[in-house]
Design an enzyme around this catalytic site. Structure first.
Site, short mmCIF file in Angstrom:
data_model
loop_
_atom_site.label_atom_id
_atom_site.label_comp_id
_atom_site.label_asym_id
_atom_site.label_seq_id
_atom_site.Cartn_x
_atom_site.Cartn_y
_atom_site.Cartn_z
N CYS A 1 -8.29 -13.19 -23.55
CA CYS A 1 -9.19 -12.45 -23.07
C CYS A 1 -10.34 -12.54 -24.51
O CYS A 1 -10.99 -13.70 -24.57
CB CYS A 1 -8.96 -11.03 -22.89
SG CYS A 1 -10.12 -10.21 -21.92
N HIS B 1 -5.45 -11.60 -18.57
CA HIS B 1 -4.11 -11.28 -19.58
C HIS B 1 -2.85 -11.67 -18.61
O HIS B 1 -2.39 -10.81 -18.09
CB HIS B 1 -4.18 -9.59 -19.76
CG HIS B 1 -5.33 -9.30 -20.58
ND1 HIS B 1 -5.24 -9.21 -22.02
CD2 HIS B 1 -6.73 -8.59 -20.39
CE1 HIS B 1 -6.45 -8.52 -22.22
NE2 HIS B 1 -7.39 -8.25 -21.20
N GLU C 1 -0.08 -11.95 -20.07
CA GLU C 1 0.80 -11.22 -20.40
C GLU C 1 1.40 -9.93 -19.48
O GLU C 1 2.48 -9.71 -19.43
CB GLU C 1 0.66 -10.70 -21.82
CG GLU C 1 -0.27 -9.28 -22.04
CD GLU C 1 -1.63 -9.83 -22.12
OE1 GLU C 1 -2.19 -11.05 -21.80
OE2 GLU C 1 -2.55 -9.12 -22.72
N1 GLN Z 1 -14.15 -6.94 -25.66
C1 GLN Z 1 -14.09 -8.35 -24.51
C2 GLN Z 1 -14.73 -7.64 -23.31
O1 GLN Z 1 -14.62 -6.60 -22.80
C3 GLN Z 1 -12.57 -8.56 -24.15
C4 GLN Z 1 -11.72 -7.83 -23.69
C5 GLN Z 1 -10.49 -7.78 -23.99
O2 GLN Z 1 -10.04 -8.74 -24.83
N2 GLN Z 1 -9.69 -7.24 -23.00
O3 GLN Z 1 -15.09 -8.68 -22.62
#
Ligand code: GLN
Length: 579
Positions: free
Chosen positions: A422, A553, A555
């Site tokens: 992410c 994600h 995970e």
């Molecule tokens: N801050 C980034 C976004 O909002 C990544 C978010 C995250 O890593 N879950 O796009």
């Protein structure tokens, strides 16, 4: 009608009402905690579920968090631990991840409850005249709403058994209404509702023996809510001896064979096995009066094999986790990244490897960039060569970002396997834009909205949301599909071309820069089905053994016996680097 007859009649109605909203054959196990928090109620609930599932029963689980927040999404991970995202996008507690992983099921928002959620529904119903002019009261209306949700979750999953974990510790004001709901359910269906109390037995160093008194008090406090535990899980540093089992049995009013010893373990995956050594699933089935099969020997064999790897001390692979939620709040550091840690374990164990994680603070890598790196930072970066792989997990805000970018540059130039999750993928794109495309001020709008080269920009759908400051539950959340490009690391990892993964973000790769990034060698190997959103970025394997990031994600989908393909590909690259 006399007042007494009137009272009897309304009591009768009340019992009927509770019965009508409960499906009779479903059984309910409430798990509550005594003495102190943090002794593993979540893992206990998950393990109870697993040992029952292995007897052929259909399980579902509910987590009740007593706070006012509607969900865990607006909380800092150092305060609450990881935010676990469900398939439907609900932002929940990390215990939901434990349930999904142990039970190998997918849960939805009906499986997660907070005080805020329950009150919000009751107040909305009141505004909609759904209580038909009645005075709406904390009791019984709040507990009845709780019961309704528990019942719905059971029905939704067609479950034989619903495990309900009530957050917090007995004696707290916060969880009282949930205990009241549990008591009411027990009153209506004495045979279908049972209570498991997870308590703690300290062994004070100077005293040198395990003490049962705090647990006795906790059980009495629970008794004061009208609830008697059926099973007591006695957590402690060591095994509970016969003498202490007898004491608890006598003073807590329960048969001795229902006091279960649960000593500290090195691996949480041993806990279901330890429970079965105490014949816990048999006892639970007996108390609940459910017909069940014998424990499934084949399933246990697989679990045992998996659990054994946690004790395998050889074949170590060293992974650096570079992040920033390192200050200790209410929760310990590893809680902020729980699903990632477990995902790494599953993929490593499947390759007979033992992962050793080192936590590196991104701010230690962030004094200046390029030639102006301070000596200190250059030294820290140099040490990264000692690791077999580096992960930068999800995150928010600007702190630590420059450090992350230096780490990624180092990993790219030195061919150290890098996996960005992410924010870790967004950073990877920014680093590439700065150092390969030469766009020196490349950034994400989240960090510097004034940058001329916003390679990561706010998603179109998020603009209005941010203007209104409506942050809760409003990111791009939950499961979305992506299509993989052939002949890429991603496509080689997954068995299928179309994947579905869980998301939690507001920003995305800016479409205006995709052409330029790809022309300079970065491949977007996973895209949303309409082609607009970049879901996976990677470098070709001939340029770098593993340099890959995901906007989603992965995970959240890793399970003990079915590791996540991308984590597996990453671990393979780490093993190769070690060679
Ligand atoms: N801050 C980034 C976004 O909002 C990544 C978010 C995250 O890593 N879950 O796009």
């Amino acid at each position: 009608m006399t007042p007494r007859a009137k009272a009897q009649k309304s009591f009768g109605f009340f019992i009927l009402f509770v019965k009508s909203i409960m499906k009779k054959q479903t059984k309910y196990i409430f798990v509550v905690g005594g003495v102190i928090s943090g002794v593993g109620k979540g893992i206990t609930s998950s393990s109870l579920g697993l040992i029952l599932k292995n007897r052929g029963l259909k399980l579902t689980a509910i987590k009740i968090d007593p706070y006012i927040n509607i969900d865990a999404g607006t909380m800092n991970p150092t305060e609450h631990g990881e935010v676990f995202v469900l398939k439907d996008g609900d932002e929940t507690d990390q215990d939901m991840g434990n349930y999904e992983r142990f039970l190998d099921i997918n849960l939805t928002r009906i499986n997660y409850m907070t005080t805020g959620r329950v009150y919000k529904t009751v107040i909305e119903k009141e505004r909609n005249l759904e209580y038909k002019g009645k005075c709406v009261e904390v009791v019984p209306h709040i507990p009845l709403e709780v019961i309704k949700r528990i019942k719905e979750a059971g029905k939704d999953a067609k479950a034989d058994i619903v495990v309900i974990e009530i957050g917090g510790t007995i004696g707290e004001y916060q969880n009282m209404l949930f205990l009241e709901a549990a008591r009411m359910m027990k009153l209506s269906f004495p045979k279908d509702v049972i209570f498991v109390m997870v308590s703690y037995l300290p062994t004070p160093r100077k005293v040198g023996e395990m003490k049962t008194k705090p647990t006795q008090h906790a059980v009495r406090t629970l008794n004061a809510s009208g609830i008697q535990p059926d099973i007591l899980i006695a957590r402690g540093d060591v095994n509970l001896d016969k003498k202490r089992k007898e004491k608890i049995s006598l003073f807590c009013n329960m048969p001795i064979d229902r006091v279960i010893s649960a000593p500290d373990v090195d691996s949480i995956y041993d806990i279901p096995l330890n429970f079965e050594k105490e014949k816990l699933s048999e006892k639970l089935c007996e108390i609940l009066d459910v017909a069940s099969k014998k424990p499934n020997a084949k399933a246990w064999k697989k679990w045992k094999k998996f659990a054994k790897y946690a004790h395998n001390g050889e074949n170590i692979i060293k992974i650096a986790m570079v992040g920033k939620y390192f200050e200790t709040g209410d929760f310990i550091l590893s809680d902020s990244y729980l699903s990632i840690i477990e995902a790494i374990k599953y993929s490593s164990y499947a390759q007979n490897k033992k992962p050793v994680l080192t936590w590196l603070n991104s701010t230690d890598y962030s004094a200046g960039t390029g030639s102006s790196l301070s000596k200190e930072v250059a030294k820290n970066l140099g040490k990264l060569k000692n690791y077999d792989g580096i992960i930068i997990p999800g995150g928010f805000g600007s702190r630590g970002v420059e450090g992350n970018l230096n780490v990624i540059k180092f990993a790219r130039e030195n061919k150290i396997p890098y996996f960005g999750l992410c924010y870790g993928m967004q950073m990877m794109v920014i680093e590439y834009a700065r150092n390969v495309l030469g766009l020196k001020d490349a950034n994400t709008k989240e960090v510097n909205p004034n940058s001329k080269n916003l390679v990561i920009d706010v998603m179109e759908s998020q603009k209005e949301i941010l203007k209104k400051n409506s942050y809760g539950g409003s990111m791009r959340l939950g499961e979305y599909k992506a299509i993989l490009r052939d002949n890429t690391i991603a496509r080689g990892a997954y068995t299928q071309k179309e994947i579905a993964e869980r998301h939690r973000h507001r920003y995305e790769v800016n479409p205006a820069f995709i052409g330029e990034l790809e022309a300079k060698g970065l491949i977007f190997s996973g895209r949303s089905p309409d082609g607009h959103l970049m879901e996976i970025a990677e470098l070709p394997q001939k340029k770098h053994p593993f340099f890959l990031g995901t906007q989603f994600h992965p995970e959240f989908l890793a399970r003990p016996l079915s590791p996540h393909p991308l984590f597996t590909a990453f671990i393979k690259a780490c093993v190769n680097k070690k060679k």
